[in-house]
Design an enzyme around this catalytic site. Structure first.
Site, PDB file in Angstrom:
ATOM      1  N   SER A 288      -1.281  69.216 -45.828  1.00  0.00           N
ATOM      2  CA  SER A 288      -2.545  68.792 -45.246  1.00  0.00           C
ATOM      3  C   SER A 288      -3.537  68.245 -46.273  1.00  0.00           C
ATOM      4  CB  SER A 288      -3.132  69.958 -44.469  1.00  0.00           C
ATOM      5  OG  SER A 288      -4.280  69.557 -43.801  1.00  0.00           O
ATOM      6  N   HIS A 289      -4.671  68.920 -46.378  1.00  0.00           N
ATOM      7  CA  HIS A 289      -5.759  68.463 -47.239  1.00  0.00           C
ATOM      8  C   HIS A 289      -5.592  68.951 -48.675  1.00  0.00           C
ATOM      9  CE1 HIS A 289      -6.393  72.413 -45.677  1.00  0.00           C
ATOM     10  NE2 HIS A 289      -7.193  72.686 -46.701  1.00  0.00           N
TER      11      HIS A 289
ATOM     12  N   ASP B 181      -7.719  63.169 -43.730  1.00  0.00           N
ATOM     13  CA  ASP B 181      -7.132  63.985 -44.799  1.00  0.00           C
ATOM     14  C   ASP B 181      -5.677  63.593 -45.076  1.00  0.00           C
ATOM     15  OD1 ASP B 181      -5.895  65.027 -42.541  1.00  0.00           O
ATOM     16  OD2 ASP B 181      -5.846  67.061 -43.340  1.00  0.00           O
TER      17      ASP B 181
ATOM     18  N   ASP C 262      -2.701  64.499 -44.096  1.00  0.00           N
ATOM     19  CA  ASP C 262      -1.760  64.232 -43.005  1.00  0.00           C
ATOM     20  C   ASP C 262      -2.446  63.625 -41.790  1.00  0.00           C
ATOM     21  OD1 ASP C 262      -3.081  66.643 -42.604  1.00  0.00           O
ATOM     22  OD2 ASP C 262      -1.426  67.552 -41.492  1.00  0.00           O
TER      23      ASP C 262
ATOM     24  N   ASP D 252      -4.815  64.500 -39.802  1.00  0.00           N
ATOM     25  CA  ASP D 252      -5.256  65.218 -38.603  1.00  0.00           C
ATOM     26  C   ASP D 252      -6.733  65.608 -38.681  1.00  0.00           C
ATOM     27  OD1 ASP D 252      -4.872  67.204 -40.489  1.00  0.00           O
ATOM     28  OD2 ASP D 252      -3.630  68.493 -39.220  1.00  0.00           O
ATOM     29  N   ARG D 253      -7.298  65.615 -39.888  1.00  0.00           N
ATOM     30  CA  ARG D 253      -8.725  65.920 -40.003  1.00  0.00           C
ATOM     31  C   ARG D 253      -9.550  64.633 -40.024  1.00  0.00           C
ATOM     32  NH1 ARG D 253      -9.730  70.992 -44.003  1.00  0.00           N
ATOM     33  NH2 ARG D 253      -8.068  72.303 -43.198  1.00  0.00           N
TER      34      ARG D 253
ATOM     35  N   LYS E  25      -4.739  68.434 -34.070  1.00  0.00           N
ATOM     36  CA  LYS E  25      -5.984  67.702 -34.222  1.00  0.00           C
ATOM     37  C   LYS E  25      -5.631  66.301 -34.702  1.00  0.00           C
ATOM     38  CE  LYS E  25      -6.888  70.043 -38.658  1.00  0.00           C
ATOM     39  NZ  LYS E  25      -5.913  71.131 -38.709  1.00  0.00           N
TER      40      LYS E  25
HETATM   41  C1  G16 Z   1      -5.246  74.226 -40.882  1.00  0.00           C
HETATM   42  C2  G16 Z   1      -5.188  74.550 -39.429  1.00  0.00           C
HETATM   43  C3  G16 Z   1      -6.561  74.493 -38.848  1.00  0.00           C
HETATM   44  C4  G16 Z   1      -7.506  75.385 -39.632  1.00  0.00           C
HETATM   45  C5  G16 Z   1      -7.472  75.013 -41.090  1.00  0.00           C
HETATM   46  C6  G16 Z   1      -8.332  75.880 -41.981  1.00  0.00           C
HETATM   47  O1  G16 Z   1      -5.667  72.903 -41.024  1.00  0.00           O
HETATM   48  O2  G16 Z   1      -4.368  73.636 -38.740  1.00  0.00           O
HETATM   49  O3  G16 Z   1      -6.484  74.847 -37.526  1.00  0.00           O
HETATM   50  O4  G16 Z   1      -8.799  75.275 -39.166  1.00  0.00           O
HETATM   51  O5  G16 Z   1      -6.141  75.076 -41.536  1.00  0.00           O
HETATM   52  O6  G16 Z   1      -7.663  76.981 -42.361  1.00  0.00           O
HETATM   53  P1  G16 Z   1      -8.168  77.992 -43.467  1.00  0.00           P
HETATM   54  O7  G16 Z   1      -9.628  78.208 -43.215  1.00  0.00           O
HETATM   55  O8  G16 Z   1      -7.315  79.180 -43.168  1.00  0.00           O
HETATM   56  O9  G16 Z   1      -7.931  77.390 -44.822  1.00  0.00           O
HETATM   57  P2  G16 Z   1      -4.824  71.878 -41.865  1.00  0.00           P
HETATM   58  O10 G16 Z   1      -5.568  70.583 -41.722  1.00  0.00           O
HETATM   59  O11 G16 Z   1      -4.834  72.444 -43.256  1.00  0.00           O
HETATM   60  O12 G16 Z   1      -3.474  71.885 -41.229  1.00  0.00           O
END
Ligand code: G16
Length: 576
Positions: A146-147, A310, A312, A314-315, A409
């Site tokens: 992801s990010h 981000d 991938d 999705d953000r 998302k």
């Molecule tokens: C993932 C989840 C999201 C979550 C985020 C933050 O996002 O898919 O639903 O809100 O992690 O997680 P944390 O606060 O535990 O770091 P992503 O974009 O990283 O897949």
């Protein structure tokens, strides 16, 4: 079929002659469990170097295949995955291509009949969800951290999405974790790597690999939701947009849809070519990491609208001229205006937000007489509500918004949504948000991250807070009194499953909230997230700088948790 034992301990259990007249074989290899393969908030995320250990990725994928194959009636390995189709793709970060080859060989050896693979091993997370749903596949494997930063010393990740297109639920991820801890052998093809860059069908053992255009299915879904003629007209009239894809996977999608299809000028999408290390950018679309976009939106010649995605895709972050929209406000504004968008013209079934997300959307839901659900952090918790038709829009404070069109998302969808709102109303981003505050009041909101703290320090802080909880209700802090203090637990209204320990909440009598939670997506030490929120109805008091407006709540959090003393940090490493 033939059985033989090879020198490396691998057992040859079958072979087949191919047209190339070389031998491909499905072999079994002894292996040993790796500690710590428990998926977090969204899949298994570790350093690339961890994933590069021999058999590390293999073990996790074998465990996944074993769980998906299920036991047969006699408790022996079953065959539920046999004959099925899976989707495979990732955000293109370092190790993506190597991982794709490994996963294909494991899938072929574990009964998968067909894989729909994004060209070059590429699929954004929302696009993977769209492909799973449109092709009604058994599920899909998404490769992304992801990010999190990429590159050889950055992060890598893998997660499984089920046939609804959404992240696997906790029952399945826990079963996979349990399996990783007892695994003794891998079943894998020793075939040569296949060509993942050329569109079309290839054979790997008995499995077909269909290399697909990563954008086509996703673009079709977007066309079904938005008025593309309206958006084309905006660009024709000179509307200006800057989308920062942060050298990540969103670039090809944004270019194909915004530039090629909707006629936005070339260069509207910047940092549009996915790079294995994201060009050293941290592809997390917030004002700190997307500082270049923020600077452009603050310039005298700023475009009308700015947005970032981000790693991938999705953000999303939505930015107007000199004006950053908080993700919580974004969800609230989208909910209030959803009927302006063709895909949502008949209204919303309901909305959902994660617990730490501000309650701004709750006020809209109340005014529109919509159900509003508060779930734990993690998009997977929205899946049941979406599948059951209880909600249409969902959002999180972590720069995530999405709807029932997929089960993830969706960054570009959010950009198209906001673009459409501007097209339909003729109003700027800032005007839309300020009018929203006037109507519904403003939920001042910030998140403070304390990153890279020692795991035992973080765990002790949370444990101490849990002990302190019973004494907090009724306690007075300045003008405020604590009305509720708990560790958030969620009972899924659809299947009744219970998720405990989802974050410490302090709710105050004036609607303010202080929330403590440990991140579930990091790969180094622990990250404490502190979420602060305060509601102000009076329009005359809605223009304070956010950190100033929430400084007293930050002080209360410090008083209750002693973050600075415990961590030795003078303040948060990131405040957004
Ligand atoms: C993932 C989840 C999201 C979550 C985020 C933050 O996002 O898919 O639903 O809100 O992690 O997680 P944390 O606060 O535990 O770091 P992503 O974009 O990283 O897949």
């Amino acid at each position: 079929m033939k059985t033989d034992t090879q020198g490396n301990g691998a057992k040859l259990v079958s072979f087949q002659l191919t047209e190339r007249s070389d031998i491909m074989a499905i072999i079994t290899i002894p292996t040993q469990p790796f500690a710590g393969q428990r998926p977090g908030t969204s899949g298994l995320r570790k350093k690339v170097t961890v994933f590069q250990q021999p058999r590390y990725l293999e073990n996790f994928v074998q465990a996944l295949c074993d769980v998906l194959n299920g036991p047969d009636a006699n408790g022996h390995p079953g065959r539920l995955l046999h004959g099925q189709t899976l989707v495979l793709g990732g955000d293109g970060r370092f190790h993506n291509r190597a991982a794709v080859q490994t996963i294909l060989k494991l899938a072929a050896a574990n009964g998968v009949a067909r894989v729909l693979l994004g060209q070059g091993g590429i699929l954004s997370t929302p696009a993977a969800s769209a492909v799973i749903r449109r092709h009604q596949t058994f599920g899909g494997i998404i490769l992304s951290a992801s990010h999190n930063p990429g590159g050889p010393y950055g992060d890598f990740g893998i997660k499984y999405n089920a046939g609804n297109g959404g992240p696997a639920n906790e029952t399945l991820t826990e079963a996979v974790y349990a399996r990783t801890q007892v695994l003794t052998q891998l079943c894998i093809s020793d075939a040569a790597d296949i060509d993942i860059d050329t569109l079309g069908m290839q054979q790997l053992e008995q499995m077909q690999v269909q290399v697909i255009d990563p954008v086509a299915d996703y673009a079709a879904v977007m066309r079904s939701l938005f008025d593309f003629d309206l958006l084309r007209g905006m660009f024709k009239k000179g509307f200006t947009l800057r989308v920062d894809a942060m050298n990540a996977v969103g670039g090809p999608y944004a270019r194909a849809i915004l530039e090629a299809e909707l006629g936005a000028p070339a260069g509207t999408v910047v940092n549009a070519v996915p790079l294995q290390d994201f060009g050293d950018l941290h592809p997390d679309p917030n004002p700190v990491n997307a500082e270049d976009l923020i600077a452009h939106m603050a310039a005298s010649d700023a475009p009308d609208f700015g947005a970032a995605m981000d790693g991938d895709a999705d953000r999303n972050m939505v930015v107007g001229r000199h004006f950053v929209v908080s993700p919580s406000d974004s969800l609230a504004v989208m909910t209030a205006h959803a009927r302006l968008i063709p895909g949502y013209r008949s209204g919303l079934l309901g909305v959902a937000r994660s617990m730490p997300t501000s309650a701004a959307v709750d006020r809209v839901a109340k005014a529109l007489n919509l159900s509003c659900f508060e779930t734990p952090t993690g998009w997977k918790f929205f899946g049941n509500l979406l599948d059951a038709g209880r909600v249409t829009l969902c959002g999180e404070e972590s720069y995530g918004t999405g709807s029932s069109h997929v089960r993830e998302k969706d960054g570009l969808w959010a950009i198209l949504f906001w673009l459409s709102l501007q097209g339909a109303t003729g109003k700027s981003v800032e005007t839309l948000v300020r009018e929203h505050w006037q109507t519904y009041g403003r939920n001042y909101y910030t998140r403070h991250d304390y990153e890279g703290i020692a795991v035992d320090v973080a765990n002790t802080l949370m444990a101490d807070l849990r002990v302190a909880l019973p004494a907090l209700p009724g306690r007075v802090f300045g003008q405020r009194t604590v009305s509720l203090a708990d560790d958030f637990a969620y009972v899924d209204p659809v299947d009744g499953s219970v998720s405990k320990n989802q974050g410490i909440r302090l709710l105050f009598d004036d609607g303010a909230r202080v929330i403590f939670r440990l991140s579930g997506t990091g790969t180094e030490g622990a990250t404490l997230r502190l979420y602060l929120e305060r509601y102000v109805a009076d329009p005359a008091r809605q223009n304070e700088p956010v950190q100033l407006a929430l400084a007293d709540l930050a002080a209360i959090a410090e008083q209750v948790a002693g973050i600075r003393v415990r961590t030795g940090m003078a303040g948060p490493s990131v405040a957004t």
